[in-house]
Motif scaffolding. Structure first.
Motif, mmCIF file in Angstrom:
data_model
loop_
_atom_site.group_PDB
_atom_site.id
_atom_site.type_symbol
_atom_site.label_atom_id
_atom_site.label_comp_id
_atom_site.label_asym_id
_atom_site.label_seq_id
_atom_site.Cartn_x
_atom_site.Cartn_y
_atom_site.Cartn_z
ATOM 1 N N PHE A 1 0.842 -1.182 0.000
ATOM 2 C CA PHE A 1 0.000 0.000 0.000
ATOM 3 C C PHE A 1 0.885 1.243 0.000
ATOM 4 O O PHE A 1 2.085 1.185 0.320
ATOM 5 C CB PHE A 1 -0.930 0.023 1.219
ATOM 6 N N GLN A 2 0.273 2.357 -0.359
ATOM 7 C CA GLN A 2 0.983 3.634 -0.379
ATOM 8 C C GLN A 2 -0.005 4.749 -0.064
ATOM 9 O O GLN A 2 -1.132 4.752 -0.557
ATOM 10 C CB GLN A 2 1.611 3.861 -1.754
ATOM 11 N N TYR A 3 0.424 5.690 0.758
ATOM 12 C CA TYR A 3 -0.386 6.869 1.062
ATOM 13 C C TYR A 3 0.516 8.085 0.915
ATOM 14 O O TYR A 3 1.523 8.216 1.611
ATOM 15 C CB TYR A 3 -0.954 6.794 2.481
ATOM 16 N N LYS A 4 0.158 8.959 -0.016
ATOM 17 C CA LYS A 4 0.984 10.118 -0.345
ATOM 18 C C LYS A 4 0.209 11.404 -0.109
ATOM 19 O O LYS A 4 -0.901 11.571 -0.610
ATOM 20 C CB LYS A 4 1.437 10.042 -1.800
ATOM 21 N N GLY B 1 5.322 17.821 2.434
ATOM 22 C CA GLY B 1 4.477 16.644 2.271
ATOM 23 C C GLY B 1 5.176 15.394 2.766
ATOM 24 O O GLY B 1 6.336 15.422 3.189
ATOM 25 N N PHE B 2 4.477 14.266 2.707
ATOM 26 C CA PHE B 2 5.078 13.002 3.131
ATOM 27 C C PHE B 2 4.435 11.835 2.381
ATOM 28 O O PHE B 2 3.365 11.976 1.767
ATOM 29 C CB PHE B 2 4.935 12.795 4.645
ATOM 30 N N LYS B 3 5.104 10.706 2.453
ATOM 31 C CA LYS B 3 4.575 9.464 1.881
ATOM 32 C C LYS B 3 4.966 8.313 2.785
ATOM 33 O O LYS B 3 6.098 8.255 3.283
ATOM 34 C CB LYS B 3 5.136 9.219 0.476
ATOM 35 N N ILE B 4 4.027 7.410 3.035
ATOM 36 C CA ILE B 4 4.331 6.167 3.736
ATOM 37 C C ILE B 4 3.939 5.015 2.820
ATOM 38 O O ILE B 4 2.943 5.090 2.091
ATOM 39 C CB ILE B 4 3.591 6.066 5.093
ATOM 40 N N ALA B 5 4.734 3.953 2.845
ATOM 41 C CA ALA B 5 4.474 2.816 1.960
ATOM 42 C C ALA B 5 5.022 1.551 2.592
ATOM 43 O O ALA B 5 5.965 1.586 3.396
ATOM 44 C CB ALA B 5 5.102 3.040 0.586
ATOM 45 N N LEU C 1 9.676 -1.150 3.929
ATOM 46 C CA LEU C 1 8.913 -0.112 4.619
ATOM 47 C C LEU C 1 9.534 1.237 4.281
ATOM 48 O O LEU C 1 10.766 1.371 4.284
ATOM 49 C CB LEU C 1 8.938 -0.334 6.131
ATOM 50 N N GLN C 2 8.706 2.223 4.008
ATOM 51 C CA GLN C 2 9.219 3.499 3.525
ATOM 52 C C GLN C 2 8.520 4.676 4.199
ATOM 53 O O GLN C 2 7.302 4.672 4.396
ATOM 54 C CB GLN C 2 9.036 3.608 2.009
ATOM 55 N N LEU C 3 9.316 5.689 4.529
ATOM 56 C CA LEU C 3 8.806 6.971 5.004
ATOM 57 C C LEU C 3 9.563 8.063 4.266
ATOM 58 O O LEU C 3 10.797 8.098 4.283
ATOM 59 C CB LEU C 3 9.010 7.118 6.516
ATOM 60 N N GLU C 4 8.813 8.943 3.608
ATOM 61 C CA GLU C 4 9.437 9.987 2.798
ATOM 62 C C GLU C 4 8.878 11.357 3.168
ATOM 63 O O GLU C 4 7.670 11.526 3.341
ATOM 64 C CB GLU C 4 9.192 9.711 1.314
ATOM 65 N N TYR C 5 9.781 12.328 3.291
ATOM 66 C CA TYR C 5 9.401 13.714 3.522
ATOM 67 C C TYR C 5 9.791 14.528 2.299
ATOM 68 O O TYR C 5 10.908 14.389 1.765
ATOM 69 C CB TYR C 5 10.092 14.263 4.765
ATOM 70 N N THR C 6 8.878 15.365 1.800
ATOM 71 C CA THR C 6 9.152 16.180 0.626
ATOM 72 C C THR C 6 8.957 17.656 0.957
ATOM 73 O O THR C 6 8.116 18.011 1.782
ATOM 74 C CB THR C 6 8.227 15.803 -0.552
ATOM 75 N N ARG C 7 9.738 18.476 0.277
ATOM 76 C CA ARG C 7 9.585 19.931 0.416
ATOM 77 C C ARG C 7 9.658 20.556 -0.969
ATOM 78 O O ARG C 7 10.689 20.459 -1.654
ATOM 79 C CB ARG C 7 10.642 20.520 1.339
ATOM 80 N N ASN D 1 0.684 21.187 5.471
ATOM 81 C CA ASN D 1 0.600 22.442 6.240
ATOM 82 C C ASN D 1 -0.024 23.528 5.375
ATOM 83 O O ASN D 1 -0.234 23.371 4.178
ATOM 84 C CB ASN D 1 1.981 22.853 6.760
ATOM 85 N N GLU D 2 -0.312 24.646 6.008
ATOM 86 C CA GLU D 2 -1.009 25.738 5.321
ATOM 87 C C GLU D 2 -0.153 26.411 4.255
ATOM 88 O O GLU D 2 -0.680 27.003 3.315
ATOM 89 C CB GLU D 2 -1.474 26.780 6.355
ATOM 90 N N LYS D 3 1.149 26.345 4.378
ATOM 91 C CA LYS D 3 2.022 26.972 3.390
ATOM 92 C C LYS D 3 2.102 26.171 2.092
ATOM 93 O O LYS D 3 2.650 26.648 1.096
ATOM 94 C CB LYS D 3 3.427 27.149 3.974
ATOM 95 N N LEU D 4 1.583 24.940 2.097
ATOM 96 C CA LEU D 4 1.568 24.069 0.909
ATOM 97 C C LEU D 4 2.975 23.882 0.334
ATOM 98 O O LEU D 4 3.211 24.013 -0.866
ATOM 99 C CB LEU D 4 0.622 24.630 -0.150
#
Length: 456
Positions: A155-158, A169-173, A207-213, A163-166
């Protein structure tokens, strides 16, 4: 004399245009997508002062930004002059966001290799259940499964913005799979497999955890943390040291990666104008710290440039680099030329090494002008009835090189590889690209291949 200066002022005004304030932004067609997601992609905001000569530039940027979200089939931005103000209208046609996808995946690296034997038992059939634009916030929820030589469930959730500044973001898989066949070595530049037709011989858990900016429109940074566990059956024992990097037929490690992407392509699924740059640092294992006893570092980078010569002719070129900083790397972590990056004309071959480089070039001629049209039979289904279709004839020339300190029987390493050819690209909506190519390499070997992504 006064009339003279008035005439000069009038001419300068015509040349430079006139400036007005954006008073309102009207959005039409966003039945699902939240307004803030759309406003995030516009190159202007309410209250901005915009010259009449700059409106076309803002229209092109904003329409392309909206299209590249993959949320819309068609985008249109219009500036309307109203009482010395700009009233902007954004017209959108949203895509269909719930997709049950049936996936056909070949065990071979590409269709051409599978076609040589046409063995249906070497085909994996998968099902992806996708909920795109979840909550109207461009979030993605995906469940996937494969049956065949490889059985997997994941599964994946992206979430692109939390946050309000848009910006952040993040992703877990998570993914668990078992394989009946494992690619364990390369001999004479071809893949060597170990397989068992009846039972799996390897399992993997990821298992994956990703932070994006995302800064502005074009720059994105990715911070990725993964845990990977491989367990091999006894049949893999003879290859344990080379494949896993130890004698236990298993491998567990933490993978951390950082990637920077600068993307100014117009239409990311099939770009014809703009440029792209990215660089990525991978760290596989941290020695005793994660008890993996491996410490492998890798650098990946690419640059691609696209030129629109005129309305009919286009040119593109790209450079790709893959470099390992370690002398000894477990085969499971090795890479080079032969999968997503390859010299066209050498599709049947795999060339791994310490350092690999690739240069690709394409010259395209538009055979069928891109023009939206409505399919009469489904005209009431607006998310599918209005489509576009384009056809391009392309000629290409590629060059590649792989440095391998101990090539053994692999003769294609440590020499310049050249390949070229021609083909037809079919492009339509929902990011569908179908490429049919005929290629030839420097040794006179020819190949026909079908692919489903842009060549560059």
């Amino acid at each position: 004399m006064r009339g003279y200066w008035i005439a000069i002022f009038f001419c300068l005004t015509l040349f430079n245009g006139y400036s007005q304030i954006v008073k309102s932004i009207e959005i039409i067609g966003n039945s699902t997508t939240k307004k803030k997601i759309i406003l995030r992609e516009l190159s202007f905001s309410i209250g901005d002062t915009i010259s009449s000569t700059d409106t076309l530039n803002h229209i092109k940027k904003s329409e392309n930004n909206l299209f590249n979200t993959a949320l819309f089939n068609f985008t249109k931005v219009t500036f309307k002059d109203s009482l010395n103000n700009w009233n902007v209208c954004v017209e959108l046609q949203e895509r269909w966001y719930i997709w049950p996808e049936v996936i056909v995946k070949f065990q071979e690296r590409n269709f051409a290799e599978w076609w040589k034997n046409k063995n249906l038992s070497r085909v994996d059939f998968g099902l992806h259940l996708n909920k795109l634009n979840f909550l109207g916030l461009n979030q993605t929820v995906q469940l996937n499964s494969y049956l065949g030589f490889t059985e997997s469930f994941g599964f994946q959730y992206k979430v692109p913005y939390f946050n309000e500044k848009l910006k952040d973001g993040f992703k877990i898989a998570a993914d668990y799979s078992t394989q009946n066949e494992v690619f364990v070595d390369i001999d004479k530049d071809e893949m060597v497999y170990i397989k068992n037709d009846s039972t799996p011989i390897q399992s993997s858990l990821k298992l994956q955890l990703e932070y994006t900016r995302r800064t502005g429109f074009y720059q994105t940074q990715f911070f990725n943390l993964r845990f990977i566990r491989l367990e091999g059956w006894d049949i893999l024992n003879p290859f344990s040291n080379s494949y896993f990097g130890n004698n236990s037929s298993s491998l567990r490690f933490i993978n951390f990666s950082y990637r920077y992407k600068y993307d100014r392509r117009f239409s990311q699924n099939y770009p014809l104008n703009g440029y792209f740059f990215d660089v990525q640092i991978d760290q596989f294992g941290f020695g005793n710290l994660d008890q993996s006893n491996i410490f492998v570092s890798r650098l990946l980078s690419s640059y691609r440039k696209y030129w629109k010569i005129n309305h009919k002719y286009f040119f593109a070129a790209g450079a790709f680099l893959n470099h390992y900083f370690n002398k000894n790397t477990p085969f499971y972590l090795q890479s080079g030329l032969g999968f997503s990056n390859y010299v066209r004309g050498f599709e049947p071959y795999i060339i791994y090494g310490k350092t690999s480089g690739l240069l690709k070039s394409n010259f395209k001629t538009k055979l069928l002008k891109t023009k939206p049209f409505t399919v009469p039979l489904i005209k009431k289904i607006k998310k599918f009835s209005k489509i576009y279709f384009a056809v391009y004839w392309n000629c290409f020339l590629d060059a590649g090189y792989v440095h391998l300190p101990n090539p053994s029987t692999n003769e294609l390493a440590n020499q310049l590889l050249l390949g070229g050819g021609s083909g037809i690209d079919w492009v339509t909506y929902y990011d569908v690209v179908i490429r049919t190519e005929y290629s030839i390499n420097q040794f006179g070997n020819t190949n026909f291949n079908i692919s489903f992504v842009s060549p560059l």
